[in-house]
Scaffold this active site. Structure first.
Site, short mmCIF file in Angstrom:
data_model
loop_
_atom_site.label_atom_id
_atom_site.label_comp_id
_atom_site.label_asym_id
_atom_site.label_seq_id
_atom_site.Cartn_x
_atom_site.Cartn_y
_atom_site.Cartn_z
N LYS A 1 -0.32 15.75 -10.19
CA LYS A 1 0.53 15.45 -11.34
C LYS A 1 1.46 16.62 -11.68
O LYS A 1 2.60 16.40 -12.11
CB LYS A 1 -0.34 15.08 -12.55
CG LYS A 1 -1.07 13.76 -12.40
CD LYS A 1 -0.12 12.60 -12.16
CE LYS A 1 -0.83 11.27 -12.14
NZ LYS A 1 0.09 10.11 -11.96
N ASN B 1 4.36 4.47 -11.47
CA ASN B 1 3.15 4.51 -12.28
C ASN B 1 1.86 4.50 -11.46
O ASN B 1 0.84 5.01 -11.91
CB ASN B 1 3.14 3.31 -13.25
CG ASN B 1 1.79 3.11 -13.90
OD1 ASN B 1 1.38 3.89 -14.76
ND2 ASN B 1 1.08 2.07 -13.47
N ASP C 1 0.87 -1.17 0.00
CA ASP C 1 0.00 0.00 0.00
C ASP C 1 0.90 1.22 0.00
O ASP C 1 1.50 1.56 1.02
CB ASP C 1 -0.90 -0.01 1.24
CG ASP C 1 -1.92 1.13 1.23
OD1 ASP C 1 -1.74 2.09 0.45
OD2 ASP C 1 -2.89 1.06 2.00
N TYR D 1 -6.30 15.67 -8.73
CA TYR D 1 -5.47 14.88 -9.64
C TYR D 1 -4.47 15.77 -10.40
O TYR D 1 -3.27 15.47 -10.45
CB TYR D 1 -6.36 14.13 -10.62
CG TYR D 1 -5.61 13.36 -11.68
CD1 TYR D 1 -5.05 12.12 -11.38
CD2 TYR D 1 -5.47 13.85 -12.97
CE1 TYR D 1 -4.36 11.40 -12.34
CE2 TYR D 1 -4.80 13.13 -13.94
CZ TYR D 1 -4.24 11.92 -13.62
OH TYR D 1 -3.54 11.21 -14.58
#
Length: 250
Positions: A158, A91, A64, A154
């Site tokens: 990123k 990833n 995790d 998100y």
């Protein structure tokens, strides 16, 4: 000679579409591959079996990545299995949809912990073990610079991943370790055209190359960055989006 012959790679989030594609391509190019997963254990094991059928080495490791210590244990386990670690592909990530107004801080933190803090912890742990010539690649997104509605958490995560790679490239360069990002556009997956037909139509209409991306498109970029062909490339964001980012927005 294959581009990654004799190398050992760890791919996080290897139970999903992009991670699976990266793991398979790394194995095709000669790397021994440690496939990380958290919940998609069966899918990761299926990919590992496909790799082993070709004569390459693969192992599935569960962790995790929201837990810093599990990140460190994962990296150590991959290195112990492979007899070293020469490539890491960060990833693993999540992409929930939630409008920014009213977004709970807990949901913000859940995305940041998975998409960013895990990248920090895995990279730091890997760099401690890598010899000169090691490579770290983060999977970012074109949303780092072009956020979509409902993706504030998100997109922010990123964008931070891209900045982290540049900072890490600066600080690990004297150890001979390169750090880069790959920023994909819309990547095809099973059921995407059925579930989001208007979005797929808009994308293919906007993309100069006229199609969605595939996991292999992302994987090819990762292979390049991990290979000797990219030995003088670090701190770079390689955009893999079919040219969408080149379109004017006015």
């Amino acid at each position: 000679m294959r581009l990654l012959e004799g190398r050992v790679a760890l791919v996080t989030g290897a139970g999903g579409g992009i991670g699976r594609g990266i793991a398979l391509r790394f194995a095709e190019e000669g790397a021994a591959v440690a496939l990380h997963c958290r919940t998609a254990v069966a899918a990761a094991r299926e990919t590992a079996a496909r790799i082993e059928e070709t004569g390459a080495r693969a192992v599935v490791l569960e962790a995790d990545l929201r837990d810093e210590e599990q990140c460190r244990r994962l990296v150590r386990a991959a290195a112990e299995w492979g007899g070293g670690l020469t490539a890491l592909v960060n990833n693993a990530g999540v992409q929930p949809v939630r409008p920014l107004p009213g977004m709970p801080a807990a949901e913000w933190r859940a995305v940041v912990d998975t998409n960013l803090t895990a990248v920090f912890a895995c990279t730091q742990a890997a760099a401690e073990l890598m010899a000169p010539g090691g490579s770290v690649t983060h999977i970012a997104s074109i949303e780092a610079g072009h956020p979509a509605p409902g993706h504030a958490h998100y997109s922010a995560s990123k964008a931070a991943v891209v900045a982290h790679a540049r900072a890490a490239a600066l600080e690990y360069g004297d150890r001979g370790i390169r750090v880069n990002t790959v920023s994909p556009g819309l990547i095809d997956r099973e059921g995407l055209a059925r579930d989001w037909p208007e979005g797929v139509a808009r994308w293919t209409g906007a993309a100069p190359l006229g199609r969605l991306g595939s996991p292999q498109d992302v994987a090819d970029a990762c292979v390049f960055l991990a290979s000797p062909l990219a030995s003088w490339i670090t701190g770079h964001d390689l955009v893999v989006d079919g040219g969408v980012s080149a379109r004017p927005t006015w």
